[in-house]
Design a protein around this motif. Structure first.
Motif, PDB file in Angstrom:
ATOM      1  N   VAL A 228      43.144  39.859  37.936  1.00 26.28           N
ATOM      2  CA  VAL A 228      42.554  38.532  38.132  1.00 26.28           C
ATOM      3  C   VAL A 228      41.312  38.358  37.267  1.00 26.28           C
ATOM      4  O   VAL A 228      41.096  37.321  36.646  1.00 26.28           O
ATOM      5  CB  VAL A 228      42.206  38.313  39.622  1.00 26.28           C
ATOM      6  CG1 VAL A 228      41.430  37.027  39.808  1.00 26.28           C
ATOM      7  CG2 VAL A 228      43.474  38.278  40.456  1.00 26.28           C
ATOM      8  N   ARG A 229      40.484  39.437  37.217  1.00 27.33           N
ATOM      9  CA  ARG A 229      39.259  39.357  36.411  1.00 27.33           C
ATOM     10  C   ARG A 229      39.562  39.177  34.932  1.00 27.33           C
ATOM     11  O   ARG A 229      38.970  38.335  34.262  1.00 27.33           O
ATOM     12  CB  ARG A 229      38.421  40.631  36.585  1.00 27.33           C
ATOM     13  CG  ARG A 229      37.594  40.612  37.827  1.00 27.33           C
ATOM     14  CD  ARG A 229      36.552  41.725  37.780  1.00 27.33           C
ATOM     15  NE  ARG A 229      36.268  42.175  39.120  1.00 27.33           N
ATOM     16  CZ  ARG A 229      36.647  43.332  39.628  1.00 27.33           C
ATOM     17  NH1 ARG A 229      37.293  44.213  38.882  1.00 27.33           N
ATOM     18  NH2 ARG A 229      36.377  43.643  40.867  1.00 27.33           N
ATOM     19  N   THR A 230      40.484  39.992  34.415  1.00 25.53           N
ATOM     20  CA  THR A 230      40.812  39.887  32.983  1.00 25.53           C
ATOM     21  C   THR A 230      41.362  38.512  32.677  1.00 25.53           C
ATOM     22  O   THR A 230      41.033  37.910  31.660  1.00 25.53           O
ATOM     23  CB  THR A 230      41.918  40.885  32.592  1.00 25.53           C
ATOM     24  OG1 THR A 230      41.761  42.046  33.333  1.00 25.53           O
ATOM     25  CG2 THR A 230      41.885  41.183  31.129  1.00 25.53           C
ATOM     26  N   GLU A 231      42.216  38.059  33.579  1.00 29.17           N
ATOM     27  CA  GLU A 231      42.823  36.756  33.364  1.00 29.17           C
ATOM     28  C   GLU A 231      41.742  35.693  33.256  1.00 29.17           C
ATOM     29  O   GLU A 231      41.772  34.843  32.377  1.00 29.17           O
ATOM     30  CB  GLU A 231      43.749  36.465  34.543  1.00 29.17           C
ATOM     31  CG  GLU A 231      44.760  35.407  34.266  1.00 29.17           C
ATOM     32  CD  GLU A 231      45.644  35.196  35.479  1.00 29.17           C
ATOM     33  OE1 GLU A 231      46.211  36.179  35.992  1.00 29.17           O
ATOM     34  OE2 GLU A 231      45.740  34.047  35.911  1.00 29.17           O
TER      35      GLU A 231
ATOM     36  N   ARG B   8      38.631  32.065  30.004  1.00 31.90           N
ATOM     37  CA  ARG B   8      37.320  31.572  29.592  1.00 31.90           C
ATOM     38  C   ARG B   8      37.140  31.706  28.078  1.00 31.90           C
ATOM     39  O   ARG B   8      36.572  30.847  27.419  1.00 31.90           O
ATOM     40  CB  ARG B   8      36.233  32.368  30.324  1.00 31.90           C
ATOM     41  CG  ARG B   8      34.905  31.674  30.371  1.00 31.90           C
ATOM     42  CD  ARG B   8      33.779  32.689  30.466  1.00 31.90           C
ATOM     43  NE  ARG B   8      33.884  33.674  29.388  1.00 31.90           N
ATOM     44  CZ  ARG B   8      33.239  34.818  29.350  1.00 31.90           C
ATOM     45  NH1 ARG B   8      32.464  35.168  30.353  1.00 31.90           N
ATOM     46  NH2 ARG B   8      33.385  35.648  28.335  1.00 31.90           N
ATOM     47  N   ALA B   9      37.645  32.829  27.534  1.00 32.29           N
ATOM     48  CA  ALA B   9      37.533  33.052  26.085  1.00 32.29           C
ATOM     49  C   ALA B   9      38.187  31.918  25.302  1.00 32.29           C
ATOM     50  O   ALA B   9      37.649  31.444  24.302  1.00 32.29           O
ATOM     51  CB  ALA B   9      38.161  34.386  25.712  1.00 32.29           C
TER      52      ALA B   9
ATOM     53  N   ASP C 257      36.080  28.891  23.288  1.00 36.38           N
ATOM     54  CA  ASP C 257      36.319  29.034  21.858  1.00 36.38           C
ATOM     55  C   ASP C 257      35.790  30.359  21.320  1.00 36.38           C
ATOM     56  O   ASP C 257      35.204  30.423  20.250  1.00 36.38           O
ATOM     57  CB  ASP C 257      35.674  27.850  21.112  1.00 36.38           C
ATOM     58  CG  ASP C 257      36.465  27.508  19.857  1.00 36.38           C
ATOM     59  OD1 ASP C 257      37.657  27.858  19.812  1.00 36.38           O
ATOM     60  OD2 ASP C 257      35.883  26.918  18.923  1.00 36.38           O
ATOM     61  N   GLU C 258      35.965  31.408  22.117  1.00 36.08           N
ATOM     62  CA  GLU C 258      35.503  32.725  21.670  1.00 36.08           C
ATOM     63  C   GLU C 258      36.558  33.468  20.860  1.00 36.08           C
ATOM     64  O   GLU C 258      36.291  34.526  20.321  1.00 36.08           O
ATOM     65  CB  GLU C 258      35.099  33.591  22.893  1.00 36.08           C
ATOM     66  CG  GLU C 258      33.827  33.114  23.556  1.00 36.08           C
ATOM     67  CD  GLU C 258      33.605  33.767  24.913  1.00 36.08           C
ATOM     68  OE1 GLU C 258      32.718  33.285  25.635  1.00 36.08           O
ATOM     69  OE2 GLU C 258      34.301  34.734  25.250  1.00 36.08           O
TER      70      GLU C 258
END
Ligand code: C2E
Ligand code: CA
Ligand code: CA
Ligand code: CA
Length: 392
Positions: A135-138, A143-144, A148-149
């Motif tokens: 869930v965290r990675t997702e 967010r990335a 626009d990271e």
């Protein structure tokens, strides 16, 4: 089964679950005077599954109250799909079983002991950890994209015979606000595991084609009348699990206004090895978009030459590991030669990855490899750097 028979007793180890086909069954908790009936089951209901899912002893007793017929569900039949399910799904199911157990005990006036062995608690904690990590990675990867990271860098692919620019591969980069630049080896596997690679791959296709349109425009002004280089984009097998994704690809290509024959999609062998039928369908549909298809990292993984002619492929990308060993390892050299010859026989083009030395380049030229990509010719660079290089 006759009436008044115990199917299983509270506290016993459980190996099977059951479906009640006919008759009625009583589920009870507690013993002697404290025994309470918590449910009466009708045909069609499933029971005995909780002990299997929770990996715990039977939490209740099941007794026939009429003659019954039962269908036995073996542990594996029930647990295989659960064990291979998404960890969040597994965690949800386990939590539900635990809560249902508590609710039943409460209803039956039984003490609420959160029992469970050490091993069971550990297994539970493991699933929870896995689910949380996912869930965290997702969330971070989503967010990335939003912030626009993510960026694409482009690495030139040249014709071995004359060294001219033939195309370039788009390679994803993550500019993390705290960790700085994160290489794809550290986030693509997580993206694949969490399913986020579907959105990320879509983003890469969109961004890649936008930037390609601008690069190709520069190319046309400098080399009028010559066909612009192709863009190669990596597509993870997970992006193709759902075939409707290919319709989205069609929409993205159309919106970008890039000619499909300038687009090469790189797919790894795992797609073909895991489910050849599905792969044939997916690759056929991709091919119908008018793009060309390459197998990435060819020679690693599951290389079964038998599948090559079954799929509508255009290009084999020879894995870097063989190319970099070619100059001092006879077996690697023979393998590269075999791949180049095989590709020629099948009418496929070859790209050698990871060309780092003049000796490797000369060797590839001699073997008749079509294209090369590697630090010897160019490292991956930004779209604006590439435009700058082309404008000179
Ligand atoms: P890949 O598709 O095999 O990409 C080639 C990798 O080799 C790139 O690493 C490239 O920078 C590196 N490379 C190229 N020439 C040389 C060389 O001469 N020497 C050495 N040592 N390395 C060279 P990168 O950019 O770190 O990408 C790693 C992998 O991440 C890619 O391997 C690909 O599997 C994956 N990846 C990158 N971008 C994407 C993407 O947009 N989508 C998906 N699904 N995967 C991606
Ligand atoms: Ca690739
Ligand atoms: Ca590769
Ligand atoms: Ca080498």
């Amino acid at each position: 089964m006759a009436a008044n028979q115990v199917i299983f007793r509270e506290g016993e180890a459980g190996d099977d679950a059951y479906i009640l086909e006919s008759g009625r069954i009583e589920i009870s908790m507690g013993e002697g005077d404290a025994q309470r009936v918590i449910a009466v089951l009708e045909p069609g209901e499933i029971f005995g599954e909780m002990a299997l899912i929770a990996n715990a002893p039977r939490s209740a007793t099941a007794t026939t109250i009429e003659p019954c017929t039962l269908l036995v569900l073996r542990r594996n039949r029930l647990m295989k799909p659960i064990e291979t399910a998404d960890p969040i799904m597994r965690l949800t199911i386990q939590m539900m079983v635990e809560r249902l157990n508590d609710a039943s005990r409460w209803k039956a006036g039984q003490p609420l002991i959160s029992q469970g062995s050490e091993a069971q608690r550990r297994a539970f904690a493991e699933v929870r950890e896995l689910a949380l990590r996912r869930v965290r990675t997702e969330r971070e990867l989503r967010r990335a994209i939003e912030k626009d990271e993510l960026a694409l860098h482009y690495q030139p692919i040249v014709g071995i015979a004359d060294g001219s620019l033939a195309g370039y591969e788009a390679l994803m980069r993550w500019n993390h606000p705290e960790q700085g630049f994160v290489p794809p080896a550290r986030f693509i596997p997580l993206a694949e595991e969490s399913g986020m690679v579907v959105q990320m791959g879509r983003w890469a296709l969109e961004r890649g084609l936008q930037e390609h349109a601008a690069i190709a425009a520069v190319y046309r002004t400098v080399h009028p009348g010559q066909p612009p280089p192709f863009i190669s984009i990596n597509v993870s097998a997970a992006q193709l699990h759902d075939l409707s994704e290919i319709d989205r690809f069609a929409g993205i290509i159309e919106a970008a206004g890039v000619e499909p024959d300038q687009i090469k999609l790189e797919i790894t062998e795992s797609l073909m090895a895991d489910d050849p039928e599905h792969a044939a369908e997916a690759l056929g549909r991709l091919k119908d978009l008018g793009v060309t298809l390459a197998i990435d990292d060819f020679g690693t993984g599951y290389s079964s030459l038998s599948y090559l002619h079954r799929f509508p492929l255009d290009t084999l990308k020879i894995d870097r590991s063989f190319v970099s060993r070619m100059d001092h390892d006879m077996a690697s050299r023979l393998l590269v030669r075999a791949i180049v010859d095989l590709a020629a026989d099948l009418g496929l083009q070859t790209v050698a990855e990871g060309v780092e030395t003049e000796a490797e380049y000369a060797e590839l030229a001699e073997l008749g490899c079509d294209f090369g990509q590697g630090y010897l010719m160019a490292r991956p660079c930004s779209a604006s750097d590439l435009r700058g290089m082309l404008a000179q």
